[in-house]
Enzyme design. Structure first.
Site, short mmCIF file in Angstrom:
data_model
loop_
_atom_site.label_atom_id
_atom_site.label_comp_id
_atom_site.label_asym_id
_atom_site.label_seq_id
_atom_site.Cartn_x
_atom_site.Cartn_y
_atom_site.Cartn_z
N ASP A 94 -8.87 8.57 10.05
CA ASP A 94 -8.94 9.99 9.72
C ASP A 94 -7.54 10.54 9.97
O ASP A 94 -6.72 9.94 10.70
CB ASP A 94 -10.00 10.74 10.54
C1 BGC Z 1 -11.05 15.36 8.06
C2 BGC Z 1 -11.38 14.39 6.95
C3 BGC Z 1 -10.48 14.64 5.77
C4 BGC Z 1 -9.05 14.50 6.24
C5 BGC Z 1 -8.02 14.71 5.14
C6 BGC Z 1 -9.58 15.36 8.39
O1 BGC Z 1 -9.26 16.37 9.29
O2 BGC Z 1 -11.79 15.04 9.21
O3 BGC Z 1 -12.73 14.51 6.58
O4 BGC Z 1 -10.77 13.73 4.75
O5 BGC Z 1 -8.79 15.47 7.24
O6 BGC Z 1 -7.96 16.04 4.78
#
Ligand code: BGC
Length: 752
Positions: free
Chosen positions: A231
């Site tokens: 993530d």
């Molecule tokens: C979120 C993800 C997301 C990623 C990219 C993260 O903070 O938890 O779900 O895909 O950011 O934006």
């Protein structure tokens, strides 16, 4: 190190530096290209219910290019229709192809452990079976377009409070049976190109560097061959993450490549780890290269699909006196009350926020749908506040309600009430709105409550006087017109709850453990999440899991349940006993009778959404594979199916069962490994082990009457002793048995 990979020759051309670069993003949403080796960049985007392609890199979530905003997972999941999820995934894939996006960051399939989780709107359910089915279908649809999915957030990411640091402290059974189950299903059946690890820790270890989670479970047990991506910002130690199996750190650029390079030079990291992940990244880039380009997608068709999905996502909770549907031809006064009718809440906040191609609102759609009606509007409240101005709006709305034939009250949660990044503190909608509704029902008998909220809100104590309640969740950009379709009967509601609505928020199973203290969250309710808990303690709920009304009525006929070596088979006929075409969601739950471990009374094991024409009959067959009946045994450290009678429940919701049947299922052999630290009772439960122990004891007889021989099985004293470890019991009995004899008994006891 050389592999059988078709990309080995490309890997062989790369320097250590290039390999490390490949394993970190080039930018916020793209990977590094190595042009001289023919490795192109892979472009990613959020996800999941629409594309959030930002024009420029920033945390400003609102600056994305236009894309279709489909209903978020809370809505799509409520359709209980994987075929619909395939169609949404396919449409998203088309949009990705047009925008040059190779990987769309979704679906999110985490379990709704508590209604408070700020991201519940992005997840499908409190139940792992439906989460897995919907998630796999979504991935299949997307990937049918040559666009990759990113299954997230792996794993046990069920709260936003302390989301970067919290440890989900959880036992083996809930971990496997509730929180990993949907992931295992999607990975095995739909093979997503990428899996995104979560921010949190699991039993103390960060997901991003959790060797057990990433290597042992995902790769070895489930056979996953794709990319593991962090993530955004989830990597703590790049070296540890790589060793544990995390291929790609996002976003980039970051310090990761330097850290990896230095670790190799210092002899702390075997270059083979770089090779392993770099090969996978080359394979991902090769897949991305094959994505077929598309000039444009049909935005109107996608909007129409978003509208169809939205009309399938809303759940009709109450419809006293068949107040709905309203007659679109009638000349009547319709009071549309509530700011959400004009300013729809149609998606959640955070990384999933889409800039829609267009946006329908319910007020316009209702006005257009009822040409003979007088549609009057009053905002009724200010979305994020009360105050004197709000009070004026309330009074005006109540006056309007007095004069109307029917009131459509649009209430709900705002983006300030729930969002990615924080959890709610309660499960209520704002008091101004609750009070407004009470005032409305006091002056009008036909109040239809239309709710917009990403996570469950409790309904007890303020919605009682309403004639109807339509829970629309968050319906995406066409939610306004879809809501009008349902209100006037152009669409017949078929959504069902994927999360229980309890009477009180305090009833929720994780109530006393959520969100934990500081960064420790104890999953104390174990496997008893959602309906599993309410059923286990036989608690009244406002609306049970699986519940939802239709304008049609159905009867279940010829229900047959059989079992064989491959599983359980259910067949039935669903008759539409109304004069309106409709859709029934047939649900099959199974309970294990007399299990050796604690089990939920019943668990969802199959379902099917079936269209049935007015007066018609649809034949339905459902199959429950035998392994779906199993549980995860902590002693075996494995899934196992018990030889038992299983009770099969066939119904319209978890608490509206039309037929039950008992079937016998032959179990797996159950021989948990024994050691001298196992208890006397455990040894005696296994005939071979008991014999081995008795043989040893026979060689070293103690003195009867002095507690130096084993008591008779079945006596109270035996029951007391049964809990002793064998290596604790023998010295206790002053029996001096040589270690080698005991070791030999252990070997005998464990023979299969
Ligand atoms: C979120 C993800 C997301 C990623 C990219 C993260 O903070 O938890 O779900 O895909 O950011 O934006």
């Amino acid at each position: 190190m050389s592999s059988n990979s078709p990309y080995q020759a490309i890997l062989d051309q790369l320097t250590v530096d290039e390999k490390t670069q490949l394993l970190t993003g080039a930018a916020w949403f793209s990977t590094v290209a190595v042009e001289r080796a023919g490795i192109n960049t892979v472009v990613m985007s959020d996800g999941p219910h629409g594309i959030r392609l930002q024009e420029h890199e920033s945390l400003d979530m609102g600056s994305a290019r236009q894309a279709t905003c489909f209903p978020p997972a809370v809505g799509l999941g409520s359709s209980w229709d994987p075929e619909l999820a395939v169609r949404v995934g396919t449409a998203l894939g088309e949009e990705c192809r047009v925008e040059g996006i190779h990987v769309l960051l979704g679906p999110g399939i985490n379990i709704k452990r508590s209604p408070l989780c700020g991201r519940n709107f992005e997840y499908f359910s409190e139940d792992p079976y439906i989460s897995g089915q919907m998630g796999a279908a979504w991935v299949n649809g997307l990937q049918s377009q040559g666009v990759g999915a990113s299954l997230k957030h792996f794993a046990v990411n069920n709260q936003e409070t302390f989301r970067m640091t919290t440890s989900a402290n959880i036992d083996a059974r809930p971990l496997h049976e509730i929180y990993l189950r949907a992931f295992a299903h999607v990975i095995k059946t739909a093979k997503p190109w990428t899996v995104m690890c979560s921010y949190n820790r699991i039993n103390g270890v960060y997901a991003s560097q959790n060797e057990w989670l990433l290597n042992t479970m995902l790769r070895e047990k489930w056979g996953y061959e794709g990319i593991l991506v962090s993530d955004w910002g989830a990597v703590v130690s790049r070296t540890e993450a790589l060793k544990a199996g995390l291929d790609l750190e996002m976003p980039g650029p970051s310090h990761g490549p330097v850290e990896l390079h230095q670790a190799v030079l210092a002899g702390e990291l075997d270059e083979a780890f770089l090779d392993r992940s770099a090969l996978r990244m080359i394979a991902l880039a090769a897949l991305a290269d094959k994505m077929p380009a598309l000039d444009k997608y049909d935005a109107d068709a996608h909007h129409a699909l978003a509208r169809e999905v939205a009309s399938r996502s809303a759940v009709l909770l109450k419809n006293d006196g068949d107040v709905l549907p309203l007659d679109p031809a009638a000349s009547q006064t319709i009071a549309v009350i509530g700011e959400f009718a004009r300013t729809p809440r149609y998606q959640g906040d955070g990384s999933s926020r889409v800039t829609p191609t267009k946006l329908d609102n319910a007020l316009d759609a209702i006005t257009a749908a009822a040409p003979n009606a007088e549609v009057k509007f009053a905002p009724g409240f200010i979305i994020n506040g009360g105050g004197p101005e709000g009070e004026v709006l309330r009074q005006e709305a109540v006056e309007l309600a007095k004069t109307a034939d029917v009131v459509l009250a649009f209430l709900g949660l705002s983006g300030e009430d729930e969002s990615e990044g924080f959890d709610r503190e309660h499960a209520d909608i704002r008091v101004e709105q609750r009070d407004l509704l009470k005032d409305l029902v006091a002056v009008n008998k036909k109040v239809v409550l239309v709710l917009s909220n990403g996570a469950m809100v409790t309904l007890s104590g303020w919605t009682e006087g309403t004639a109807a309640i339509l829970e629309t969740w968050l319906l995406g950009q066409a939610g306004g017109s879809a809501t009008a379709d349902i209100i006037f009967g152009q669409a017949n509601p078929s959504g069902r709850l994927t999360e229980t609505i309890p009477v009180r928020f305090e009833d929720t199973p994780s109530y006393i453990n959520f969100p934990g203290d500081y960064d420790e969250a104890r999953y104390g309710e174990g496997i008893f999440v959602g309906y599993r808990y309410y059923d286990a303690i036989n608690l009244n709920v406002s609306y049970p899991f699986g519940y939802g009304l239709s304008y049609s009525s159905f009867s279940y006929e010829n229900v047959k349940v059989t079992s064989n070596a491959t599983g359980v088979q259910v067949s039935l006929d669903v008759r539409n006993t109304s004069s309106r075409d409709g859709r029934e969601v047939v649900q099959v739950y199974v309970g294990a009778l007399g299990s050796r471990v604690s089990r939920a009374p019943k668990e969802l094991r199959a379902f099917k959404s079936v269209p049935v024409a007015a007066g018609g009959v649809a034949s339905v067959t459902l199959e429950i594979p035998r392994e779906e009946l199993g549980y995860f045994d902590p002693l075996l450290n494995e899934w196992t199916v018990e030889g038992l009678t299983y009770r099969v429940y066939v119904g319209s919701s978890s608490r509206d069962i039309h037929a039950t049947a008992d079937v016998e299922v032959v179990g797996d052999a159950f021989t948990p490994p024994l050691s001298l630290s196992s208890t006397l009772g455990q040894w005696f439960d296994n005939p071979r082990a008991r014999q081995a122990l008795e043989e040893v004891l026979a060689k070293h007889p103690g003195t009867p009457g002095q507690g130096k021989v084993l008591p008779e099985v079945g006596t109270v004293i035996f029951k007391m002793m049964a809990g002793f470890r064998v290596n604790q019991l023998l010295p206790f009995m002053k029996l001096d048995v040589p270690k080698d004899e005991l070791d030999a008994a252990v070997i005998k006891a464990n023979q299969q």
